[in-house]
Design an enzyme around this catalytic site. Structure first.
Site, short mmCIF file in Angstrom:
data_model
loop_
_atom_site.label_atom_id
_atom_site.label_comp_id
_atom_site.label_asym_id
_atom_site.label_seq_id
_atom_site.Cartn_x
_atom_site.Cartn_y
_atom_site.Cartn_z
N HIS A 6 27.85 53.12 38.18
CA HIS A 6 26.60 53.03 37.43
C HIS A 6 25.45 53.82 38.06
CE1 HIS A 6 23.51 51.53 34.84
NE2 HIS A 6 22.94 50.79 35.76
N ASP A 52 19.03 44.18 41.47
CA ASP A 52 18.65 45.05 40.36
C ASP A 52 17.20 45.47 40.53
OD1 ASP A 52 18.84 46.42 38.00
OD2 ASP A 52 18.71 44.66 36.71
C1 HEM Z 1 24.27 45.10 31.99
C2 HEM Z 1 23.55 46.13 32.14
C3 HEM Z 1 23.11 46.67 33.48
C4 HEM Z 1 23.26 46.15 34.73
C5 HEM Z 1 23.97 44.88 35.15
C6 HEM Z 1 22.63 47.08 35.64
C7 HEM Z 1 22.58 46.93 37.01
C8 HEM Z 1 22.08 47.86 37.90
C9 HEM Z 1 22.16 47.76 39.34
C10 HEM Z 1 22.79 46.60 40.09
C11 HEM Z 1 21.59 48.87 39.87
C12 HEM Z 1 21.47 49.25 41.36
C13 HEM Z 1 20.19 48.85 42.02
C14 HEM Z 1 18.96 49.48 41.43
O1 HEM Z 1 18.56 50.59 41.78
O2 HEM Z 1 18.37 48.81 40.58
C15 HEM Z 1 21.13 49.67 38.75
C16 HEM Z 1 20.49 50.86 38.86
C17 HEM Z 1 20.00 51.57 37.80
N1 HEM Z 1 20.20 51.30 36.46
FE1 HEM Z 1 21.20 49.75 35.71
N2 HEM Z 1 22.10 48.11 34.93
C18 HEM Z 1 22.38 47.89 33.60
C19 HEM Z 1 22.04 48.70 32.54
C20 HEM Z 1 21.34 49.86 32.64
C21 HEM Z 1 20.96 50.70 31.54
C22 HEM Z 1 21.29 50.42 30.07
C23 HEM Z 1 20.25 51.74 32.06
C24 HEM Z 1 19.61 52.91 31.34
C25 HEM Z 1 20.05 53.41 30.21
C26 HEM Z 1 20.18 51.55 33.50
C27 HEM Z 1 19.49 52.35 34.36
C28 HEM Z 1 19.53 52.24 35.73
C29 HEM Z 1 18.84 53.15 36.63
C30 HEM Z 1 17.92 54.30 36.24
C31 HEM Z 1 19.15 52.74 37.93
C32 HEM Z 1 18.70 53.40 39.24
C33 HEM Z 1 19.54 54.65 39.50
C34 HEM Z 1 19.04 55.42 40.71
O3 HEM Z 1 18.13 56.25 40.55
O4 HEM Z 1 19.58 55.16 41.80
N3 HEM Z 1 20.85 50.40 33.80
N4 HEM Z 1 21.46 49.03 37.56
#
Ligand code: HEM
Length: 291
Positions: free
Chosen positions: A202, A133
């Site tokens: 996601h 993450d």
């Molecule tokens: C249980 C809740 C969540 C989990 C387990 C989760 C997990 C992850 C994972 C594994 C990634 C891929 C690696 C990374 O770039 O960090 C990611 C990317 C991302 N997540 Fe989440 N996330 C969660 C909730 C959220 C929420 C609520 C938001 C915003 C409203 C969010 C925004 C983002 C963004 C902006 C990225 C990067 C996207 C990109 O530009 O490639 N995430 N998240």
């Protein structure tokens, strides 16, 4: 010199406590806030103030608002506002415990604790599902541009969106490995992005460059566990709350009816916005509130 709370630009620590407080009725928070300012260095202890608190002090912080609740497409996203949020960071659970008790005592004249979550860094910075993450977090100057406000009067401050999510790991683990990878849009094995992942993946929903304007945030989320329960304390800092809100709307399918595949196994239990004041001379700068 005024700067943002330094932890916003640093990697997550081994351990942390997320604490929220409500304002006690009929109290003037000024004394407690002045005491708090001395205890918050922005590195070991990060502080954020909620809309209920700044508005009762009679000072509008441009862009600060209550967290929007949402209900639809089978999903409920709660708004659980709080007056004050602290993120205590460290590596020794005993030290965090004592630091938090000291802060509680200093501000007890006006604030009462409403929630406390113990969180931790998992491996290299992974969600409890095992997926890394924070990979696509902006770094260096780009992180400053994404997370720190340059608006006159509040320059150096930041805004944070915090949501406690609870995972249903049994449900997640019951999916085949490709199904899990497609939920996230990255492979667990090597963290590579999957080009032909479904639109619900996601990272496809939240791809920061795909928004107009681009929606960059600095995520510092940390896993939590409690007995057999587990999840993520999602924590995203922004120069405003707009980028986070655009991402959340996309996750919920507000624009195109496609909801984020994360909802197959996890749900937010809380949701709140806070304004994180800048740091001046090693302590919290509350001058924007007249303190
Ligand atoms: C249980 C809740 C969540 C989990 C387990 C989760 C997990 C992850 C994972 C594994 C990634 C891929 C690696 C990374 O770039 O960090 C990611 C990317 C991302 N997540 Fe989440 N996330 C969660 C909730 C959220 C929420 C609520 C938001 C915003 C409203 C969010 C925004 C983002 C963004 C902006 C990225 C990067 C996207 C990109 O530009 O490639 N995430 N998240």
């Amino acid at each position: 010199m005024t700067e943002c709370q330094p932890a916003i630009l640093q990697a997550v620590p081994p351990l942390a406590r997320y604490v929220t407080y409500t304002l006690l009725p009929g109290t003037d928070p000024a004394v407690s806030l002045r005491a708090l300012a001395k205890l918050v260095d922005g590195e070991h202890t990060v502080a954020g103030l909620g809309f209920s608190l700044t508005s009762m002090l009679g000072h509008e912080i441009e862009g600060l608002r209550p967290f929007p609740e949402f209900s639809g497409f089978g999903l409920d996203v709660p708004s659980t506002p709080a007056a004050l949020w602290l993120w205590l960071r460290g590596k020794d659970a005993g030290e965090l415990f004592h630091r938090q008790r000291e802060i509680d005592a200093e501000i007890s004249g006006a604030f009462r604790k409403t929630q406390l979550i113990d969180a931790f860094k998992h491996g290299s910075g992974r969600d409890i599902t095992g997926y890394e993450d924070g990979t696509e977090n902006p770094r260096g100057k780009k992180a400053v541009a994404a997370a720190v406000s340059s608006v006159k009067g509040i320059a150096g401050s930041s805004f944070v969106a915090v949501q406690q999510w609870e995972h249903d790991l049994a449900r997640f683990n019951a999916m085949p490995q490709t199904g899990r990878d497609h939920c996230i849009g990255r492979r667990l094995s090597d963290n590579e992005e999957i080009d032909d992942a479904p639109e619900s993946a996601h990272v496809k929903r939240t791809a920061q460059e795909s928004f107009d304007p681009e929606a960059f945030v600095v995520r510092r989320s940390m896993p939590w566990t409690e007995g057999t329960r587990c999840g993520l304390v999602f924590t995203a800092f922004g120069s405003s709350l707009d980028a986070f809100e655009a991402q959340l709307r996309r996750m919920l399918g507000v624009e195109d009816g496609t909801t984020d595949a994360l909802f197959k196994f996890t749900r937010p239990l809380t949701g709140a916005y806070f304004w994180c004041p800048p740091i001046k001379g090693g302590r919290l700068d509350l001058s924007a509130l007249g303190l």
